[in-house]
Every structure is written in structure tokens, then in C-alpha cells.
Scaffold this motif. Sequence first.
Motif, PDB file in Angstrom:
ATOM      1  N   TRP A 151      50.428 109.750 143.059  1.00  0.00           N
ATOM      2  CA  TRP A 151      51.543 110.654 142.738  1.00  0.00           C
ATOM      3  C   TRP A 151      51.035 112.069 142.499  1.00  0.00           C
ATOM      4  O   TRP A 151      51.592 113.040 143.028  1.00  0.00           O
ATOM      5  N   CYS A 152      49.990 112.199 141.691  1.00  0.00           N
ATOM      6  CA  CYS A 152      49.436 113.521 141.377  1.00  0.00           C
ATOM      7  C   CYS A 152      48.897 114.205 142.632  1.00  0.00           C
ATOM      8  O   CYS A 152      49.058 115.420 142.817  1.00  0.00           O
ATOM      9  N   LYS A 153      48.268 113.421 143.485  1.00  0.00           N
ATOM     10  CA  LYS A 153      47.722 113.976 144.721  1.00  0.00           C
ATOM     11  C   LYS A 153      48.837 114.485 145.621  1.00  0.00           C
ATOM     12  O   LYS A 153      48.745 115.576 146.198  1.00  0.00           O
ATOM     13  N   THR A 154      49.906 113.740 145.722  1.00  0.00           N
ATOM     14  CA  THR A 154      51.046 114.125 146.558  1.00  0.00           C
ATOM     15  C   THR A 154      51.744 115.366 146.011  1.00  0.00           C
ATOM     16  O   THR A 154      52.163 116.249 146.767  1.00  0.00           O
ATOM     17  N   GLN A 214      47.007 118.317 138.956  1.00  0.00           N
ATOM     18  CA  GLN A 214      45.668 117.872 138.574  1.00  0.00           C
ATOM     19  C   GLN A 214      45.755 116.701 137.596  1.00  0.00           C
ATOM     20  O   GLN A 214      46.464 116.779 136.588  1.00  0.00           O
ATOM     21  N   LEU A 215      45.048 115.627 137.904  1.00  0.00           N
ATOM     22  CA  LEU A 215      44.982 114.453 137.030  1.00  0.00           C
ATOM     23  C   LEU A 215      43.595 114.389 136.407  1.00  0.00           C
ATOM     24  O   LEU A 215      42.586 114.421 137.111  1.00  0.00           O
ATOM     25  N   ILE A 216      43.531 114.274 135.078  1.00  0.00           N
ATOM     26  CA  ILE A 216      42.263 114.158 134.366  1.00  0.00           C
ATOM     27  C   ILE A 216      42.306 112.877 133.545  1.00  0.00           C
ATOM     28  O   ILE A 216      43.215 112.696 132.719  1.00  0.00           O
ATOM     29  N   VAL A 217      41.356 112.017 133.788  1.00  0.00           N
ATOM     30  CA  VAL A 217      41.277 110.743 133.084  1.00  0.00           C
ATOM     31  C   VAL A 217      40.062 110.767 132.172  1.00  0.00           C
ATOM     32  O   VAL A 217      38.932 111.008 132.626  1.00  0.00           O
ATOM     33  N   PHE A 218      40.276 110.547 130.882  1.00  0.00           N
ATOM     34  CA  PHE A 218      39.202 110.546 129.888  1.00  0.00           C
ATOM     35  C   PHE A 218      38.915 109.106 129.475  1.00  0.00           C
ATOM     36  O   PHE A 218      39.853 108.330 129.220  1.00  0.00           O
ATOM     37  N   LEU A 241      58.187 110.289 136.208  1.00  0.00           N
ATOM     38  CA  LEU A 241      57.717 111.667 136.382  1.00  0.00           C
ATOM     39  C   LEU A 241      58.611 112.417 137.365  1.00  0.00           C
ATOM     40  O   LEU A 241      58.967 113.585 137.145  1.00  0.00           O
ATOM     41  N   ASP A 242      58.973 111.738 138.465  1.00  0.00           N
ATOM     42  CA  ASP A 242      59.874 112.367 139.437  1.00  0.00           C
ATOM     43  C   ASP A 242      61.197 112.743 138.779  1.00  0.00           C
ATOM     44  O   ASP A 242      61.745 113.826 139.025  1.00  0.00           O
ATOM     45  N   PRO A 247      56.614 120.416 140.562  1.00  0.00           N
ATOM     46  CA  PRO A 247      55.455 120.386 139.666  1.00  0.00           C
ATOM     47  C   PRO A 247      54.354 121.357 140.044  1.00  0.00           C
ATOM     48  O   PRO A 247      53.588 121.787 139.192  1.00  0.00           O
ATOM     49  N   CYS A 248      54.204 121.698 141.321  1.00  0.00           N
ATOM     50  CA  CYS A 248      53.100 122.572 141.714  1.00  0.00           C
ATOM     51  C   CYS A 248      53.482 124.033 141.556  1.00  0.00           C
ATOM     52  O   CYS A 248      54.650 124.364 141.470  1.00  0.00           O
TER      53      CYS A 248
END
Length: 527
Positions: free
Chosen positions: A466-469, A473-477, A515-516, A526-527
Amino acid sequence: MIETDVLIAGAGPTGLVLALWLHAQGVRTRIVDQGGGPAPNSRALAVHARILELYRQLDLADELIDRGYQLPATNVWVNGCHRAHINLRQFGTELTPYPYLLSFPQDEHERLLEKRLNSFGIFVERKTKLQNFVDNGSSITATLACANGAESTCEAAYIVGCDGAHSAVRHVIGAKYEGDTYVPLFYIADIVAEEQDSPIFNGEAHLTFVDETFNLILPYVEERHVRLIGTTIPKTAPSQQTNTSEPQAEVTFEDVLPEIKKTTNIDIQKVNWFSTYRSHHRVADKYRSNRAFLVGDAAHIHSPVGGQGMNTGIMDAINLAWKLATVIKQPSMTPEAKEALLDTYEPERRSFALDVVGATDHGFTILTSSGFFPHLLRAWVIPSLIPLVARFHTTRTEIFRRGSQLVCCYRGSSMLSEPTKGSEIVQPGDRLPWVKTERDDNFSTLHDISWQVHVYGDSPVGLEEWCKTKHVQLIVFEWDEQHGKAGFKKGAAYLLRPDQYIAGIYEGADLESKLDEYFYTRGLLPC
């Protein structure tokens, strides 16, 4: 034909920050100011942690820190006796990468911001005054008095008044500036002290009380070079029309020198400059009228207690900047969606300004009121209570959160998703809590003015795609117990607005649809 997207009236810190944040998002700006340059003297010194956090977005924080002075401690003196010492290094260490109060003069602050703006080819049009403007519905037409004496017009999509307490923009939109004027006259001096063994000049801040007279001493540059702020009662009461920024000729440094020596017992070697001014506590009854907005002192003005005014104005500018950029750069937004987004500026920022004005007004009243009980508070209660409460971690944390504006949140805004269960859990509208672990720092990604998604723990299935489309930016901690202590939910997706506040928290099945829905129902991309 529209010449520029946003016309900014006023080139103080708020106007310059607004121009920088708009430019960074691809928005055309024009900034005018009736002065000939940055003010040669300044009242505002304090730069709080929340501002430094936001300045990281444009790589401004490090330069401010390098040139500023981090106050290590503050002291309280009553009638010449030292009553309290508060180590400021114990405050806020678990809350922010910047757990201190930075002392940095406003005039230097403005020059730093303007230099950065100039590097992008944007220059403040000096000696250019906003005379009037007309809102045409789809644009504004402003009349400007130029430096050469001629008049010109500017057609812009929006106009923002960063033009101070006597804002022309506020006057045109008919906003009331409700509040009052403080009776004491403030004075401020940049002084250098004689070489002497005075505990006042030890690189720390000092608050001194003698009866109803007080002085605040703030070091910067070097230990014996300080900013001294105080109050005096003038012979005549202030009028509502008194200019809050112009020096008041009826009081000189020689007039207040006996009071300064009475409260500080110091010998002054040199006075670089001295100024007096009236202080008001006022908040405009509206921050927006169609295509016109108010920011900073044009919208609210405070007592200097706590150094909140400039910082609040800068946060106004950053809040408004991403919303203006969104409606300007996303032409596919419906008119209704644009209005709904811009309408969130006033309730989000005005409610916080009211809180700040109320707190600073209460603090100033305690500092300056006459009578037995105010004297008792200053002479005994405050000096005894401060060291006591500072021993407790919870109290220190709360004091720092409020003083540094980390406490600011936008819960209840229409720009947020529904709140999550549990009062101790991070909620939509909150500032993203800072967490530093042995592996990473969750603020390290906040260098862009953009939407982001943070996940603490394993990323939910489908979120990465989803984030890529959506070009988010997706950040996973990797999960750490420190994330739980800060109020994060393991595996939940935290949607961050471009101003680093949490827009929504999503977990469970069908997360991408949720999210959509957030963006679709608000008419956003979103962008």
C-alpha cells in the motif's frame, strides 16, 4: 492572473518559517516587510524543544544549536538571598533529542532563516508595506506601498498576515483582538557586567525578586554577556492603543538602574542596547477569513513569561504551511475538501494559543502582583516548592512538556481518525513520541515534509505494498520495551501528518482499506 501562490506580510520568524516550509513543498511565495531589515535588537531569546524537532525537517536545528546557548540551570533569589537552584539538565531527557532550553537571540534567528531563504533565490521585499487587500473569492488582490514610494498590486491565491500585533491583515478581515494590556512596563537590556565574583554571572539563568520588582537574567554568548528583563510601574497607565513594539521614550536605562541594582547587586560595564515595551495578552477571535490567514503575533500575543510567543507563532506557520501546500499542489481536490482542510487551522492552533495565553497571564500575575499573598508566593512558596517538585521524575517531565510545547496536541480535530482505547495509549492528534533505543531513533526519519507510516514491531501484511503504491514512506522499527513505555501498540500502523502529528492509528484486518478511507473521506492524496 495570479502572480504567486501565497503572499506573506511580515518577515519576522513566523513569516520566514512559513516561506521556507512553503518553498520546500513547491509553493510559490512572495514575502514583504515594511522594515528595512531584521530588527537590530530583539526580545525573544528562548527556542524550545518542539521548534528544534520541527526544524530538523529543513536541516535548521543543528545550526541553531551550534550558535545558541544551552541553559544548564536556573536560580531563584529573594531579597538578595539565594533560595533555589534547578538543574535543567534533569528535565526532558526521555522526551526529546533536545532536552534543554536554547537561548538564541531573535535578531540572529531571523538572519539565519533569511539567509536560508535567500539561498533558494527568495528575498524579502523590504520597506514594502501591505496597505490593503481585496478577497475576490478565487484570489486576493493586495495593494502594496513600495520602497520607492509608489504603489503596486499583487495577485495571490492566498494571503497570510505575519505582520505582528498591529496586523493589517487582521484589520482587513475584521478580526477582534480580544484581551488586555499589562500595567507594568517591560524593559529589556543587553548588558556586559564588570569582572567580579558575582554568582549572577555563572552561565546560568537567574530570577530575582525584591518586593514586586523582578528581573530575569539570561546568559548567551558568554557568561558575563547577558539579557536582562524586568518590569517597572510607569507614571501613567497604558492605553489600549499603545504600540507593543516601539520603545517607550518616558523610561530610560538610568531610570530603572536603581531597581536593577536593588534586585541583582551587580556593576554594569556596558549597555549594548536598552528598550521598553508594553505587553498585551490577546487572542484574535478568528484566524481565517476565506483566503486570508493570521499567524503569530497577528493572531495572539502573550506576556514574555516562559518565552512562548515566538515559539507558538512558528508552530502556527508550520501547521498552516502543509495545509496550504496541499490545497495548492493537489488540483484534483474538490473545493469542499480544500475548505475542510484549511478550516482545521483555526481550531487546532487557536485553542492552543488560548491555553498558552492563559498560562502565561497567570504566571505573570503571580510575578508582579502586590499584596500579602502574592508576596508570600514569591518569597516563600515558589522558592521552597520548585526544588521539591523538581526531585520527582513525573513532575519534571510534566514541567518540561508544558514549557517546551511538547504538550501541544490536536485531539478532536477533523483531520484525525477515531481515538484508540486506553487513555495511556498514544492517540491521534498527539505529537509522535520520541523513542531512542540501542538500535535506532524513531525521529531519524523525520527530515521530510511528507506523510509517513511508522510501525513498531512486525509490519502488517499488505501495508508495504500500500505504501509503495501511494508513495508513502514506511518505516518499521524492531519492537523494544521502550516503545511500549512510550504508549505505542505493537504492530499497529501510525499514520503521520507532514507536521509530525499522528493522523491515525490502524491495526487488524483490512488495514489498507482503512488507510484509503482516511484519505478518501477527506479528499486527500497521501503523496
